[in-house]
Write an enzyme that holds these catalytic residues in place. Structure first.
Site, PDB file in Angstrom:
ATOM      1  CE  LYS A   1      51.911 101.426 -72.880  1.00 36.07           C
ATOM      2  NZ  LYS A   1      52.170 102.734 -73.518  1.00 36.07           N
TER       3      LYS A   1
ATOM      4  CG  HIS B   1      57.506 103.393 -68.078  1.00 36.49           C
ATOM      5  ND1 HIS B   1      57.234 103.326 -69.428  1.00 36.49           N
ATOM      6  CD2 HIS B   1      56.859 104.492 -67.610  1.00 36.49           C
ATOM      7  CE1 HIS B   1      56.444 104.328 -69.761  1.00 36.49           C
ATOM      8  NE2 HIS B   1      56.202 105.052 -68.674  1.00 36.49           N
TER       9      HIS B   1
ATOM     10  NE  ARG C   1      45.036 108.964 -71.273  1.00 32.76           N
ATOM     11  CZ  ARG C   1      46.130 108.428 -70.737  1.00 32.76           C
ATOM     12  NH1 ARG C   1      46.454 107.167 -71.014  1.00 32.76           N
ATOM     13  NH2 ARG C   1      46.894 109.116 -69.938  1.00 32.76           N
TER      14      ARG C   1
ATOM     15  CG  ASP D   1      47.731 101.941 -73.544  1.00 32.64           C
ATOM     16  OD1 ASP D   1      47.214 102.803 -72.809  1.00 32.64           O
ATOM     17  OD2 ASP D   1      48.873 102.060 -74.030  1.00 32.64           O
TER      18      ASP D   1
ATOM     19  CB  SER E   1      48.488 104.072 -70.275  1.00 39.95           C
ATOM     20  OG  SER E   1      49.274 104.122 -71.436  1.00 39.95           O
TER      21      SER E   1
END
Lengths: 435, 435
Positions: free
Chosen positions: B188, B83, B169, B162, B184
């Site tokens: 995932k 990520h 947000r 999320d 968040s």
């Protein structure tokens, strides 16, 4: 001018000041439903943490005022109002306005309803049979010209921005912000046409403001904001550790107000009402000295002139003025349940908030804005901090129309008193002032 | 269990920890539309200021995961994902996944679209004619079993909490909260079935994280949250002061990925891709040592095996694999406008964000979620921090389908480079790591 709402939220979030154009844009767009609730609540929470500079508070107040109509009185009227930050049993306005009016003051009072543990002046007045609080600006002005004062509800046209934003603050945990409190109070008190304002700022465990330094911070915001708009503001700090007077509950409080104006001695009410009345007469220049004010106030009460003013006021606002002579014409509860002390000792402290919430359960207050009130219900509670209690003694009574509900709250009322074996001093009611 | 949302907001606002039941109640009620946006945004802003303890972050992550489906792979798969916290020109996944897969790794990658100044991996892949990213969980698993990796979009069923909260947000100024970022990302990456995770944490003026200490704070939250769910997490800090590679824009970045896998030397991409690939092979235990990993990676690229993996992946996800041999099959822009240096000197810094925003104006990125992308548009920019520039030299090209729009952004691109007369050091791309 158009801005990006997210950028403004982030700007405030980072501790920067919002400009006049930015605040104007955010509030007016919100009122026009062009900015959604969730962006406004994010901004309000950011303001809670980052606070606002005095200039920002003044600007926000101006933006609030500009969102609706403004009522104006001729300068010669020297209009004066009182605002209380709220307390259990706080019925002071209902005695104060007739007294100050009897002394020559002019009081345009736009008041609120109760929500949560504190009652609202309008709810109390509406327990008088026939009494109305919904009058137009013109009628409001006429009543004031005729009686010297009027107490009505806020119309949709007066400071709509504050009404919307206050409702949102109430459900988003953003009520307890000094800058937001200041803008909310001051916008209404300026828009209603009060040229002078006395604020009864409650301090203590039961109040939102817990200590004098925080009280002083709020007082300075209120005074400086008033000044910006040509309004003279004086702040009195008062103790909020016990409920005010003996009666709590709508009709019961009206009864107590009438009794006080009839001459009954009620120590805490007497001290606070007279202190506020003196301040109102001084600040609006009806009297020149404290002594002159005190003398006028004594006469207004003892001569029955203040009670006459209350009578005229009730009459012109379509209520039954006969309650001023016979309080049994007010709504009466079916049941009167004694509250009996379960131990002996001295009252160390009283949790007013707990009492307020207990009385909501018998209909004396509102759980939500839609709740129906039971005007007759409430309590009479005689003991104050410092008083001695004997086991088995009657501390007072619960008044209710449903016996079971009444019985259910006895223990909650008893639990609100911290009783111990050591002697405690009585508390001072007036803690100081700032002008 | 039912709670009063306002009390929970005030609890968090006051700096207290929310319990598992309280967080569960707030999030699930929000998803069921029983708690309105404005209360959630107030809570999010309170979390921004009060932060969350690691236990709270882990609980929030769990609540997020539990809001949807979970994908699971057999333990023997040693699945590993990467990520990135986002950067301009960040196309690393598109080379990294085929390389790691060619080395024997298994990568279940659920990726996002671009919004704001950074692009999204899905958008880049979708510039390949025919390419699809919307596959069911079953198809996702099948593709991975066949090719060793897959990159798809998040289905409605994966961590819906999320998705809703992230969207809120984004419009309430509450994106930049380390605990919320952690929940968040991790929800995932855990729900997609990755047993191991490498995070490319961007640090620098152009990134959300400005310095190493803040990066370390986030890294610790990510690692501890992964651990709680049995996921091994390793964090690499990388420099985000220049765009990655030379090409920015969807099809242009795919072209660059293909060229890199074909053997072209691109320094920054090479360093970062290989560092991340080594970490992924180590953490998922495909290799035992860094040296073994490095050797495998070199071979995967030089042998053409990684490019073969990309080819198979594109094919199975319905794209045209021929682009791996002929990148002119990718969307091509009508115009190629040179960006010519207007002064000489050394590049001191590059404002990547400004470049990202400029390229949005020619369709390379999205202004809002509904914006249409122009896959062919973008830029090639050759200069990095520390490079020398001569006045009149071509710094690169803008690719666009509307010549006027392209001309309009030339000055913005030029302004993104801070060029001065003094020599500057080249920057290190890898700043450190935490496991």
């Amino acid at each position: 001018m158009a801005f990006n709402p997210v950028e403004l939220i982030i700007k405030k979030r980072s501790g920067k000041e919002l400009t006049k154009d930015e605040l104007q844009y955010f509030v007016t767009s919100y009122i026009k439903n062009e900015i959604p609730d969730y962006q406004m609540s994010a901004l309000l929470m950011a303001i809670f943490y980052q606070k606002m500079k005095i200039k920002e508070i003044q600007t926000l107040t101006k933006v609030y005022i500009d969102s609706g109509k403004i009522i104006k009185f001729p300068k010669a009227y020297h209009t004066v109002d009182k605002h209380s930050t709220g307390g259990v049993g706080d019925k002071i306005s209902i005695m104060l306005a007739p007294i100050v009016s009897a002394c020559g003051g002019t009081i345009p009072m736009i008041s609120g309803r109760g929500l949560g543990h504190t009652g609202g002046t309008l709810d109390k007045l509406e327990s008088i049979p026939g009494f109305r609080t919904n009058f137009s600006d013109k009628e409001f002005t006429k009543i004031i010209e005729k009686v010297g004062f009027s107490i009505i509800s806020q119309s949709d046209e007066l400071v709509p921005a504050d009404r919307s934003i206050y409702a949102l603050r109430d459900v988003t945990g953003t009520v307890e912000s000094l800058p937001l409190i200041t803008a909310s109070i001051m916008s209404k008190k300026i828009a209603e046409g009060a040229q002078n304002l006395v604020i009864d700022l409650k301090i203590g465990s039961g109040a939102f403001i817990k200590d004098i330094p925080t009280g002083k911070e709020l007082a300075e915001m209120l005074i400086k904001t008033g000044k910006k708009f040509g309004q003279r503001v004086s702040v009195l700090y008062s103790n909020m550790n016990s409920p005010l007077g003996f009666n709590i509950g709508n009709a019961l409080e009206i009864k107590e107000c009438v009794e006080y104006l009839q001459g009954k001695e009620i120590e805490d009410i007497d001290i606070l009402t007279k202190a506020l009345a003196r301040e109102m007469l001084l600040i609006s220049k009806v009297t020149k000295t404290k002594e002159e004010a005190a003398e006028k106030i004594e006469k207004a009460i003892s001569s029955g002139k203040a009670l006459d003013c209350l009578r005229s006021f009730i009459k012109v606002q379509k209520g039954d003025p006969a309650i001023c002579d016979d309080t049994s014409l007010l709504p009466q509860a079916k049941f009167k349940i004694p509250v009996v002390a379960d131990r002996s000792g001295w009252v160390q402290s009283i949790n007013s908030q707990k009492i307020g919430y207990a009385l909501i359960e018998i209909g004396a207050g509102r759980k939500t804005l839609d709740s129906k009130l039971d005007y007759a219900s409430g309590a009479q509670l005689y003991k104050k901090v410092g008083d001695k209690i004997d086991k088995g003694e009657e501390l007072g009574y619960i008044f209710c129309n449903k016996k079971n509900d009444g019985n259910n709250i006895i223990s909650k009322i008893l639990d609100s008193y911290v009783v111990e074996d050591k002697i405690t001093k009585k508390e001072s009611l007036i803690l100081g002032s700032l002008t």
